[in-house]
Motif scaffolding. Sequence first.
Motif, PDB file in Angstrom:
ATOM      1  N   ASN A 187      -3.331  -4.838   2.043  1.00 50.47           N
ATOM      2  CA  ASN A 187      -3.873  -4.299   3.296  1.00 50.47           C
ATOM      3  C   ASN A 187      -4.945  -5.198   3.899  1.00 50.47           C
ATOM      4  O   ASN A 187      -6.068  -4.778   4.179  1.00 50.47           O
ATOM      5  CB  ASN A 187      -4.425  -2.878   3.073  1.00 50.47           C
ATOM      6  CG  ASN A 187      -3.344  -1.892   2.704  1.00 50.47           C
ATOM      7  OD1 ASN A 187      -2.334  -1.798   3.389  1.00 50.47           O
ATOM      8  ND2 ASN A 187      -3.518  -1.179   1.604  1.00 50.47           N
ATOM      9  N   TYR A 209       1.338  -5.805   2.123  1.00 49.94           N
ATOM     10  CA  TYR A 209       0.794  -5.519   3.457  1.00 49.94           C
ATOM     11  C   TYR A 209      -0.130  -6.644   3.939  1.00 49.94           C
ATOM     12  O   TYR A 209      -1.280  -6.429   4.296  1.00 49.94           O
ATOM     13  CB  TYR A 209       0.079  -4.165   3.479  1.00 49.94           C
ATOM     14  CG  TYR A 209       1.029  -3.018   3.256  1.00 49.94           C
ATOM     15  CD1 TYR A 209       1.683  -2.405   4.318  1.00 49.94           C
ATOM     16  CD2 TYR A 209       1.314  -2.570   1.964  1.00 49.94           C
ATOM     17  CE1 TYR A 209       2.585  -1.376   4.105  1.00 49.94           C
ATOM     18  CE2 TYR A 209       2.222  -1.550   1.745  1.00 49.94           C
ATOM     19  CZ  TYR A 209       2.855  -0.958   2.823  1.00 49.94           C
ATOM     20  OH  TYR A 209       3.752   0.063   2.614  1.00 49.94           O
ATOM     21  N   SER A 226       6.518  -3.397  -5.203  1.00 49.42           N
ATOM     22  CA  SER A 226       5.403  -2.809  -4.453  1.00 49.42           C
ATOM     23  C   SER A 226       4.185  -3.721  -4.393  1.00 49.42           C
ATOM     24  O   SER A 226       3.313  -3.535  -3.552  1.00 49.42           O
ATOM     25  CB  SER A 226       5.012  -1.468  -5.079  1.00 49.42           C
ATOM     26  OG  SER A 226       4.648  -1.630  -6.440  1.00 49.42           O
ATOM     27  N   CYS A 353       8.886   1.852   4.176  1.00 50.68           N
ATOM     28  CA  CYS A 353       8.162   1.004   3.217  1.00 50.68           C
ATOM     29  C   CYS A 353       8.805   0.990   1.837  1.00 50.68           C
ATOM     30  O   CYS A 353       8.230   0.455   0.890  1.00 50.68           O
ATOM     31  CB  CYS A 353       6.702   1.466   3.100  1.00 50.68           C
ATOM     32  SG  CYS A 353       5.799   1.270   4.640  1.00 50.68           S
ATOM     33  N   SER A 354       9.970   1.629   1.687  1.00 55.11           N
ATOM     34  CA  SER A 354      10.592   1.648   0.357  1.00 55.11           C
ATOM     35  C   SER A 354      11.241   0.307   0.071  1.00 55.11           C
ATOM     36  O   SER A 354      11.530  -0.473   0.972  1.00 55.11           O
ATOM     37  CB  SER A 354      11.638   2.765   0.278  1.00 55.11           C
ATOM     38  OG  SER A 354      12.709   2.481   1.146  1.00 55.11           O
ATOM     39  N   ASP A 415       3.969   8.428   4.052  1.00 54.42           N
ATOM     40  CA  ASP A 415       4.458   7.069   3.882  1.00 54.42           C
ATOM     41  C   ASP A 415       3.509   6.041   4.494  1.00 54.42           C
ATOM     42  O   ASP A 415       3.534   4.868   4.120  1.00 54.42           O
ATOM     43  CB  ASP A 415       5.840   6.932   4.527  1.00 54.42           C
ATOM     44  CG  ASP A 415       6.508   5.611   4.204  1.00 54.42           C
ATOM     45  OD1 ASP A 415       6.595   5.290   3.003  1.00 54.42           O
ATOM     46  OD2 ASP A 415       6.927   4.904   5.127  1.00 54.42           O
ATOM     47  N   LYS A 418      -1.080   4.385   1.741  1.00 55.54           N
ATOM     48  CA  LYS A 418      -0.665   3.749   0.491  1.00 55.54           C
ATOM     49  C   LYS A 418      -1.860   3.513  -0.423  1.00 55.54           C
ATOM     50  O   LYS A 418      -2.927   3.107   0.026  1.00 55.54           O
ATOM     51  CB  LYS A 418       0.008   2.397   0.783  1.00 55.54           C
ATOM     52  CG  LYS A 418       1.278   2.500   1.621  1.00 55.54           C
ATOM     53  CD  LYS A 418       2.385   3.187   0.854  1.00 55.54           C
ATOM     54  CE  LYS A 418       3.670   3.224   1.670  1.00 55.54           C
ATOM     55  NZ  LYS A 418       4.742   3.929   0.964  1.00 55.54           N
ATOM     56  N   HIS A 419      -1.669   3.790  -1.694  1.00 54.04           N
ATOM     57  CA  HIS A 419      -2.646   3.438  -2.724  1.00 54.04           C
ATOM     58  C   HIS A 419      -1.860   3.019  -3.959  1.00 54.04           C
ATOM     59  O   HIS A 419      -0.854   3.647  -4.305  1.00 54.04           O
ATOM     60  CB  HIS A 419      -3.569   4.619  -3.052  1.00 54.04           C
ATOM     61  CG  HIS A 419      -4.729   4.241  -3.916  1.00 54.04           C
ATOM     62  ND1 HIS A 419      -4.609   4.077  -5.273  1.00 54.04           N
ATOM     63  CD2 HIS A 419      -6.026   3.968  -3.608  1.00 54.04           C
ATOM     64  CE1 HIS A 419      -5.788   3.733  -5.767  1.00 54.04           C
ATOM     65  NE2 HIS A 419      -6.655   3.654  -4.788  1.00 54.04           N
ATOM     66  N   PRO A 424       4.649   6.502  -4.293  1.00 57.03           N
ATOM     67  CA  PRO A 424       5.202   6.829  -2.976  1.00 57.03           C
ATOM     68  C   PRO A 424       6.632   7.347  -3.077  1.00 57.03           C
ATOM     69  O   PRO A 424       7.372   7.001  -4.007  1.00 57.03           O
ATOM     70  CB  PRO A 424       5.156   5.480  -2.254  1.00 57.03           C
ATOM     71  CG  PRO A 424       5.338   4.478  -3.344  1.00 57.03           C
ATOM     72  CD  PRO A 424       4.693   5.067  -4.582  1.00 57.03           C
TER      73      PRO A 424
END
Length: 640
Positions: A187, A209, A226, A353-354, A415, A418-419, A424
């Motif tokens: 992120n 991200y 991920s 995001c999968s 969704d 995110k963490h 998720p």
Amino acid sequence: MFVSSKMNQIPVWVFLISLFLLLHSTKSEEEEVKHSLLSFFTKLSNNNGPLDSITGWNLTSDPCKDQWKGIICDKRALSVKKIFLDGLNFSGTFDAATLCTAKSLVASLTVVSLNDNNIRGENLEEIENCRQLEILYIRGNQFSGSLPNSLPRLINLKRLYISNNNFSGSLPDLARLSGLTEFLAQNNQLSGAIPNFDFANFGVFNVSYNHFKGPIPRGGARFPVSSYINNPELCGDPLPNCPIPLAASALPSAPGTQKSNGGISRNQILMFSGYFLLGLALLILIILRLLRKREKIKEEKIEAVNNVAAVDGGFKKPNFNSKDDKLDEIKSEISDVSGESGVFSSSLVVLPCSDVNELRFENLFKAPAELLGRGRHGSLYKVICEDQAMPLAVKRIQGWIMSGNDFMRRMQRLDQVKHPNVLPAIAFYCSRQEKLLVYEYQKNGSLSKLLHGTQRGKAFDWSSRLSIAATIAEALAFMHQQLHNDGIAHGNLKSSNILLNKNMEPCISEYGLMVVGNQSLSVNGFQAKEETEDGGFKADIYGFGVILLELLTGKMVQNNGMDLARWVVSVVREEWTVEVFDKALIQEGASEERMVNLLQIAVKCVDRSPEARPGMKQIARMLNTIKGEEEERSMDASEP
């Protein structure tokens, strides 16, 4: 004789003068450290000055002797070793030049943690002067611009968390840090190539991200997809393979195969003919296979549905008829709730995001399903689809008081948040009869099984339990902060919903699956209608408190019919606190002081009055303090 006496007095004067200079020098170093820390604090607090009544930071006190808030010192040398100022709403700047100046401070400082504030960076290149730094946590702030090129000169750095900021540009050559074991940078706006890290040393790694591009360095595949998702130009294992560039020029022809007068050689004709025949044979095989499959597809689908439904508590069989429009029926059932927002031809909504291949609803029904468990709110299955690289966990939800549109909006909102320690959803399905959620299956089971079940034989020492508690608290605090305005709490937090990933790190599962309204909510053993008044966030805190009690006591939630929280509170009230702790922890020699501190937090969390419970951000901060003290104790114990 006089001369001899005179000579004997000289060393005394020298000693006195030396002692004076030494004391003066020590005093000057202490003042230098205080001035450096206070300047650093003033910049963090946006030049509003230190808050004496809250922090105790001032020139008239000593950071170690007077225990300034957020400062941890070496008890023997009385030197500052760690700075923990997480979640204090600082809105100023992190000025590395003010912190990394005092000689005795930079020679002893090993940890700087400023997570979850609103601070920006200033003079970050000067961070290299804090040469003993081992841990730098600055995630969840407003840092921007490039990371300092001086970072690789922190040769002792082991953990670097910069996630959830606005850093941009390329990473410096962090691969030079041979001791780096944890790196979280998700992120941000970082770009360029990922350095050639020695991934074998890493226990935690995430750069998702961002805007990284190019191939993932060798060894990066030991971390899941991920850790890399949402870097559109990144490729290589575990992401899709990088495209192979076209050759710049053709290879030279072998002797005897040269083209003659612009024509095609005999060898080339034979080669192309061979390719054509091979392709034709493959095409015929594919056509024959498809024809066979078409003949059996009706029977296979019906058998697959019946097999799944035959499992104890299996999926509810949809209302299929024997015609070829079975999938059309499913699609028409969900068309009124899904519209055009991402519904694949398979009628299953795969979230953007999968990281799964195209997943179809009928594939779930054709695949073998194993019942993992059943509760008041639904059933959980392990499903292995042939076209997926990993097994899936499918949650069938029952008793939801929620419309299809609200369900879809909730899934889309979840969704977006995110963490790394919140599992998720990969996809979901919603019809008039069914609501299904698809997750990645976690083979290491749950925290509940690790504490009470089949996995109990595994090593689970005090530091591991404390680390798990702190990680869950940070993840839950993040989700509460991000989703508070949406009114989406977890709603059913318990140890069986804390799953362990392949690195044995905890992941909160099934977040937001409970709809909290005016109905009475069960919170780990008792009914409390008032728990729903704030959307269920206080109920989450109660559930987290019970998890802490399970970690401390090793007991299940129900202890011979008596609620675990009520039993612990009654024992503590009788001042037999030590009786509640797990005997395994006592035998291990875990710190009783820190176990008592953790117990006090747990008791606050399970207070019968929701208003009396602390917020998750405060809880996470208290747990990190205990964790920091435990790490310091472990470091001191390991020193000769």
